[in-house]
Scaffold this motif. Structure first.
Motif, short mmCIF file in Angstrom:
data_model
loop_
_atom_site.label_atom_id
_atom_site.label_comp_id
_atom_site.label_asym_id
_atom_site.label_seq_id
_atom_site.Cartn_x
_atom_site.Cartn_y
_atom_site.Cartn_z
N LEU A 127 0.82 -1.20 0.00
CA LEU A 127 0.00 0.00 0.00
C LEU A 127 0.87 1.26 0.00
CD1 LEU A 127 -2.88 -0.96 2.46
CD2 LEU A 127 -2.99 -0.77 -0.02
N GLY A 128 2.03 1.19 0.62
CA GLY A 128 2.96 2.33 0.58
C GLY A 128 3.43 2.62 -0.83
N VAL A 129 3.70 1.57 -1.61
CA VAL A 129 4.08 1.75 -3.02
C VAL A 129 2.91 2.33 -3.80
CG1 VAL A 129 4.85 0.58 -5.11
CG2 VAL A 129 5.73 -0.15 -2.89
N GLY A 130 1.69 1.85 -3.51
CA GLY A 130 0.51 2.38 -4.17
C GLY A 130 0.31 3.86 -3.90
N LEU A 131 0.59 4.29 -2.68
CA LEU A 131 0.48 5.71 -2.33
C LEU A 131 1.40 6.55 -3.20
CD1 LEU A 131 -0.46 8.04 -0.48
CD2 LEU A 131 1.37 7.39 1.10
N LEU A 132 2.64 6.10 -3.39
CA LEU A 132 3.60 6.84 -4.22
C LEU A 132 3.11 6.92 -5.67
CD1 LEU A 132 6.98 5.42 -2.84
CD2 LEU A 132 5.88 7.60 -2.28
N CYS A 133 2.55 5.83 -6.19
CA CYS A 133 2.04 5.84 -7.57
C CYS A 133 0.89 6.82 -7.72
CB CYS A 133 1.57 4.44 -7.96
SG CYS A 133 2.90 3.23 -8.14
N ASN A 134 0.00 6.85 -6.73
CA ASN A 134 -1.14 7.76 -6.80
C ASN A 134 -0.68 9.22 -6.77
OD1 ASN A 134 -4.08 8.27 -6.73
ND2 ASN A 134 -3.64 9.09 -4.70
N LEU A 135 0.29 9.52 -5.93
CA LEU A 135 0.79 10.90 -5.83
C LEU A 135 1.47 11.34 -7.11
CD1 LEU A 135 2.22 10.86 -2.17
CD2 LEU A 135 0.08 11.88 -2.97
N ALA A 136 1.96 10.39 -7.91
CA ALA A 136 2.66 10.73 -9.15
C ALA A 136 1.72 11.01 -10.32
CB ALA A 136 3.61 9.59 -9.53
N ILE A 137 0.42 10.75 -10.17
CA ILE A 137 -0.53 10.96 -11.27
C ILE A 137 -0.76 12.45 -11.49
CG2 ILE A 137 -2.90 10.58 -12.06
CD1 ILE A 137 -2.86 7.96 -10.48
N GLY A 138 -0.56 12.88 -12.74
CA GLY A 138 -0.75 14.29 -13.10
C GLY A 138 -1.77 14.45 -14.20
N ALA A 139 -1.99 15.69 -14.63
CA ALA A 139 -2.98 16.00 -15.66
C ALA A 139 -2.55 15.43 -17.02
CB ALA A 139 -3.16 17.51 -15.78
N MET A 140 -3.53 15.13 -17.85
CA MET A 140 -3.29 14.56 -19.18
C MET A 140 -2.71 15.61 -20.13
SD MET A 140 -3.50 11.75 -20.91
CE MET A 140 -4.53 10.83 -19.76
N HIS A 141 -1.66 15.23 -20.87
CA HIS A 141 -1.07 16.14 -21.86
C HIS A 141 -1.97 16.19 -23.09
CE1 HIS A 141 1.78 17.93 -24.67
NE2 HIS A 141 2.57 18.20 -23.64
N ASN A 142 -2.10 17.37 -23.67
CA ASN A 142 -2.99 17.56 -24.82
C ASN A 142 -2.61 16.70 -26.03
OD1 ASN A 142 -4.62 19.41 -23.51
ND2 ASN A 142 -3.50 21.20 -24.26
N LYS A 143 -1.36 16.28 -26.11
CA LYS A 143 -0.93 15.49 -27.26
C LYS A 143 -1.63 14.13 -27.33
CE LYS A 143 3.10 13.28 -25.06
NZ LYS A 143 4.57 13.14 -25.07
N HIS A 144 -2.20 13.67 -26.22
CA HIS A 144 -2.87 12.38 -26.20
C HIS A 144 -4.35 12.47 -26.58
CE1 HIS A 144 0.63 10.50 -24.46
NE2 HIS A 144 0.61 11.31 -23.42
N LEU A 145 -4.89 13.68 -26.71
CA LEU A 145 -6.32 13.84 -26.95
C LEU A 145 -6.69 13.54 -28.40
CD1 LEU A 145 -7.08 17.09 -24.91
CD2 LEU A 145 -7.09 14.71 -24.14
N MET A 146 -7.90 13.04 -28.60
CA MET A 146 -8.41 12.74 -29.92
C MET A 146 -8.81 14.03 -30.65
SD MET A 146 -10.90 9.64 -28.64
CE MET A 146 -11.83 9.54 -30.15
N GLU A 147 -8.73 13.98 -31.96
CA GLU A 147 -9.27 15.07 -32.76
C GLU A 147 -10.80 15.00 -32.73
OE1 GLU A 147 -7.49 17.40 -34.13
OE2 GLU A 147 -5.52 16.52 -33.67
N GLU A 148 -11.43 16.11 -33.01
CA GLU A 148 -12.90 16.16 -32.91
C GLU A 148 -13.56 15.14 -33.83
OE1 GLU A 148 -16.52 19.42 -33.32
OE2 GLU A 148 -14.43 20.07 -33.19
N GLY A 149 -13.04 14.90 -35.00
CA GLY A 149 -13.63 13.94 -35.93
C GLY A 149 -13.48 12.50 -35.51
N GLU A 150 -12.69 12.22 -34.48
CA GLU A 150 -12.44 10.85 -34.02
C GLU A 150 -13.41 10.41 -32.92
OE1 GLU A 150 -8.06 9.53 -33.86
OE2 GLU A 150 -8.03 11.64 -33.27
N LEU A 151 -14.34 11.26 -32.55
CA LEU A 151 -15.15 10.98 -31.37
C LEU A 151 -16.05 9.76 -31.52
CD1 LEU A 151 -16.16 14.52 -30.11
CD2 LEU A 151 -14.38 13.01 -29.25
N ALA A 152 -16.42 9.40 -32.75
CA ALA A 152 -17.19 8.17 -32.94
C ALA A 152 -16.35 6.97 -32.48
CB ALA A 152 -17.60 8.01 -34.39
#
Length: 452
Positions: free
Chosen positions: A425-450
């Motif tokens: 659980l201590g290792v899990g705590l460190l992993c959770n604290l490392a989670i940050g916001a999503m970079h825009n480069k990973h987002l789909m284009e509008e036409g890909e939403l289907a």
């Protein structure tokens, strides 16, 4: 029959009351939640041949422990590979397939018990049952999130709450059926499997019959998407399921779920035997303990997931890990005192957070990856459950066996495992604290939403 199963046949009419959907999810998840009560079968299944006591040819507890692990492992694999198919065909078809696999798995397991073939039980409850678990687990989740975009945490809590509460039905049902079917030449396990398989099949088909999906563009009255964000991790866009696996966020959440589940699932798989050995409670009291765990597992899913709508998913998981570390570290001391009430209380809190982790993670994924592919992403994330479903029970069962063979008393054979769980659980705590916001480069284009 194909028309009844088609996705187009379950689009809700205008004016449909969305509060009619939670009963469908609960019918499915209360059925498959029986897996958390499987430990009540373990001890009787060590006496299939001997009936009153284990005979030389009877199965060992370590052999039986793999039934639960296989089922959870297959659940994760099924969810990972079946998520995209469910997105295409809709929840009703997934629920029907799940009902056939789950109910059929019980029936095949009954044959395995009567033939005394553990491999048939592995195939029945483990493989076919695991397939049913996987499809049933993810079928209602995205549907409820679509019906409740204003409260995604509460929605996933409702969807998954029944899974945690399934043992509340499954445990006393199994105990009473085994008592009813038992006799001088049988412990009643085979007949119990057959009866429960038919019962759960019918209950799951009820859920499949009443489920509906919202029509395109539907939103609840007064819903404003701009007010639904849950902190700085809310992504303004959508991530494709294949791209999600290339992000650090996916693998950090995967590790968070895996470690949180590992720490709790081994306890659930052996709750009955462990409580009898650690604090000396009776078999009937141990069955009650399993039922209490089910109640807190169920309640924790709704409570913690709903709370995450207010404090955020990351903060919720941080609370899980901090409290879990403290409680697991204290359990050996509490057990050495022989105070059953404190032992039970500690595990009830632990299991509430274990269940809360399952219910909160779909909303966590929604925040990070958007809603377009969240069902399929959730399915792939559940491979973490597969790993934990093997790792947790193995730690509990085989470390216990090793300790006993080394001369440690059964009441103390779980102590080392508890400290290991705290470390995980201590290792899990460190992993959770490392989670940050999503970079825009990973987002789909509008036409890909289907989806396709």
């Amino acid at each position: 029959m194909s028309g009844f199963l088609d996705k187009e046949q379950i689009v809700a009419e205008p004016g449909f009351n969305r509060w009619l959907i939670p009963p469908a999810a609960l019918a499915i998840h209360l059925s498959i939640g029986q897996v958390y009560a499987f430990s009540v079968f373990n001890e009787p299944m060590t006496r299939i041949l001997g009936v009153t006591e284990s005979a030389p040819g009877d199965w060992k507890l370590t052999t039986l422990g793999w039934i639960f692990s296989i089922a959870i492992a297959v659940l994760g694999v099924t969810a990972a590979f079946g998520g995209r198919w469910l997105e295409r065909v809709g929840p009703r078809k997934g629920m029907v397939v799940a009902a056939l696999a789950w109910g059929g798995g019980f029936l095949l397991s009954a044959v395995g018990v009567w033939a005394h073939s553990v491999w048939l039980v592995y195939l029945g409850y483990g493989v076919f049952g695991g397939i049913g678990l996987g499809f049933a687990y993810i079928s209602p989740v995205k549907t409820l999130m679509r019906w409740f975009p204003d409260k995604p945490g509460m929605a996933t809590g409702m969807a998954i709450m029944g899974f945690g509460g399934g043992a509340m039905i499954g445990s006393p049902l199994a105990v009473n059926l085994m008592s009813f079917y038992s006799g001088p030449e049988t412990v009643g396990v085979g007949a119990t499997f057959a009866t429960m398989g038919i019962f759960y099949f019918l209950l799951m088909m009820f859920g499949a019959l009443i489920v509906r999906v919202p029509r395109e563009g539907w939103a609840p009255a007064g819903y404003d998407p701009s007010t639904a964000a849950s902190g700085k991790l809310q992504t303004d866009g959508h991530v494709h399921v294949n791209q999600a696996l290339k992000t650090p966020q996916f693998w950090l959440v995967w590790a968070v779920l895996c470690l949180n589940v590992t720490a709790g699932i081994g306890v659930l798989g052996q709750a009955s035997v462990m409580s009898q050995e650690m604090v000396g409670i009776s078999a009937s009291a141990a069955a009650g303990f399993v039922g209490l765990l089910s109640i807190f597992n169920m309640a924790g899913r709704f409570f913690w997931a709903s709370l995450s709508d207010y404090i955020g998913r990351k903060n919720t998981y941080t609370a899980f890990f901090l409290l879990g570390i403290a409680l697991y570290a204290l359990v050996p001391t509490v057990a050495s005192w022989g105070v059953a009430s404190l032992f039970v209380l500690a595990y009830l809190i632990i299991i509430s957070m274990y269940g809360g982790g399952f219910a909160t993670v779909p909303a966590y994924l929604r925040d990070l990856f958007g809603t377009a592919h969240v069902g399929a992403i959730h399915g792939r994330l559940l491979t973490a459950w597969s790993v934990a479903g093997v790792l947790g029970p193995v730690l509990i069962n085989y470390l216990r066996e090793f300790q006993i063979q080394s001369g440690v008393a059964p009441s103390e054979s779980y102590m080392l495992t508890m400290y290991i769980m705290a470390g995980l659980l201590g290792v899990g705590l460190l992993c959770n604290l490392a989670i940050g916001a999503m970079h825009n480069k990973h987002l789909m284009e509008e036409g890909e939403l289907a989806y396709e």
